[in-house]
Design an enzyme around this catalytic site. Structure first.
Site, mmCIF file in Angstrom:
data_model
loop_
_atom_site.group_PDB
_atom_site.id
_atom_site.type_symbol
_atom_site.label_atom_id
_atom_site.label_comp_id
_atom_site.label_asym_id
_atom_site.label_seq_id
_atom_site.Cartn_x
_atom_site.Cartn_y
_atom_site.Cartn_z
ATOM 1 N N CYS A 193 60.222 -14.352 59.164
ATOM 2 C CA CYS A 193 59.618 -14.495 60.485
ATOM 3 C C CYS A 193 58.156 -14.886 60.292
ATOM 4 O O CYS A 193 57.661 -14.940 59.164
ATOM 5 C CB CYS A 193 59.747 -13.208 61.304
ATOM 6 S SG CYS A 193 59.196 -11.726 60.439
ATOM 7 N N THR A 245 53.257 -23.046 58.563
ATOM 8 C CA THR A 245 52.544 -24.241 58.125
ATOM 9 C C THR A 245 51.394 -24.612 59.060
ATOM 10 O O THR A 245 50.453 -25.274 58.638
ATOM 11 C CB THR A 245 53.500 -25.441 57.992
ATOM 12 O OG1 THR A 245 54.119 -25.707 59.252
ATOM 13 C CG2 THR A 245 54.578 -25.157 56.956
ATOM 14 N N ARG A 272 54.910 -19.711 49.195
ATOM 15 C CA ARG A 272 55.880 -20.677 49.695
ATOM 16 C C ARG A 272 55.443 -22.086 49.324
ATOM 17 O O ARG A 272 54.293 -22.472 49.531
ATOM 18 C CB ARG A 272 55.980 -20.563 51.219
ATOM 19 C CG ARG A 272 57.161 -21.322 51.830
ATOM 20 C CD ARG A 272 57.081 -21.293 53.355
ATOM 21 N NE ARG A 272 58.378 -21.519 53.975
ATOM 22 C CZ ARG A 272 58.542 -21.865 55.246
ATOM 23 N NH1 ARG A 272 57.480 -22.004 56.039
ATOM 24 N NH2 ARG A 272 59.735 -22.052 55.756
ATOM 25 N N ASP A 281 63.622 -15.946 61.872
ATOM 26 C CA ASP A 281 62.748 -17.124 61.959
ATOM 27 C C ASP A 281 61.894 -17.105 63.228
ATOM 28 O O ASP A 281 61.312 -18.113 63.618
ATOM 29 C CB ASP A 281 63.520 -18.443 61.873
ATOM 30 C CG ASP A 281 62.603 -19.635 61.600
ATOM 31 O OD1 ASP A 281 61.610 -19.481 60.861
ATOM 32 O OD2 ASP A 281 62.862 -20.734 62.146
#
Length: 308
Positions: free
Chosen positions: A38, A83, A130, A263
């Site tokens: 998440c 991002t 990541r 998510d």
């Protein structure tokens, strides 16, 4: 009602806001269950979005995430750096520090990150970095830089989370298998679920996991992968049926190397915004036994994120 983006930011046109008032799941999560994928977005006036971002979302705060956790019946979260924040991990770290030990994190870092910064993130609860290879979401980072980062974070016992699309696995295979850490694949490598589950594309991903025991997979985001649905809306108890054979195959073959997450708040969805309560009801379709559910939701995330 549209959700705000605070600070000096304007939401991406057509942005789909996260679902208000999700259902209470019918599926009873096991004690200690972890939402292992998440995000938090901003709020923009407190944690500005990155200048190089590819999208500007609505705000999705730590308080809103933790309220969803409690509503759905999860005990803990793994928060993955979004991002839209680039390598500025302040919103992530702030959420971890306010979680009362109930959250761990996956950061995004650059080669320039200092050892002291890595150590501070570790103390806050970060346990991985990541690497994103989805070209529409990020600018390319040279592989030698990523390998250098991986070597540094390996010393902390962290792992690498990789996000890529299935068609790109052949060209990325050698790089992924050279990483010196456990590797966690986001969303099964985004398979094309209109292709056969036993076809060459998905079989290559299963071969990737079979040959490399340090590779794990998240069996999450059916709302991103589904082609024929039905959608997790309006009480639907059999959502995303076309994704189930793929996720279930991974859960059953690799029960000790799978994770699941909501998510939330579902960045960059174009088609629909799922009801997170109904998303939780997807879990028993892919992990049909109590033993598989315990590993997927409790034992595996605890081992990867809390046992160090």
């Amino acid at each position: 009602m549209s959700k705000p983006t605070t600070g000096d930011f304007t939401k991406t046109p057509g942005w789909m806001d996260w679902f208000t008032g999700p259902a209470k799941p019918r599926f009873q999560l096991p004690a200690g269950a972890v939402d292992a994928h998440c995000h938090v977005f901003g709020p923009g006036d407190e944690f500005p979005y990155a200048p190089e971002r590819k999208y500007t979302p609505c705000d999705a705060s730590k308080a809103q995430l933790f309220a969803l956790r409690d509503h759905l019946g999860f005990d803990r979260n793994v928060i993955v750096q979004a991002t839209c924040h680039g390598a500025d991990n302040r919103a992530l770290v702030d959420a971890l520090l306010h979680s009362n030990g109930k959250a761990r994190g996956v950061a995004t870092v650059k080669r320039s990150v200092s050892d002291a910064e890595l150590q501070a993130m570790h103390q806050a609860g970060v346990r991985g970095v990541r690497f994103n290879f989805v070209k529409r979401l990020v600018d390319f980072t040279p592989k030698d830089e990523l390998m250098e980062i991986a070597a540094r974070i390996a010393k902390l016992g962290w792992h690498v989370v990789i996000y890529f699309e299935a068609v790109d696995l052949p060209e990325l295979w050698d790089f992924f298998t050279a990483l010196p850490t456990t590797v966690v694949v986001d969303h099964m490598g985004r398979p094309d679920v209109s292709l056969p589950v036993h076809g060459p594309q998905f079989e290559l991903f299963r071969k990737f996991m079979r040959q490399h025991p340090l590779v794990w997979s998240k069996v999450s985001c059916p709302e991103r992968l589904s082609v024929t649905g039905p959608k997790a809306l309006n009480g639907e108890q059999n959502a995303y049926r076309d994704v189930i054979p793929f996720a279930r195959a991974i859960v059953e073959e690799f029960p000790d190397r799978v994770l699941w997450g909501t998510d939330w708040p579902h960045p960059n969805l174009k088609d629909h915004m799922p009801d997170d309560g109904l998303l939780v009801d997807f879990i028993p379709h892919i992990a049909p036994t109590a033993e598989l559910q315990q590993k997927l939701l409790v034992d595996n995330p605890a081992r990867l994120y809390w046992n160090q």
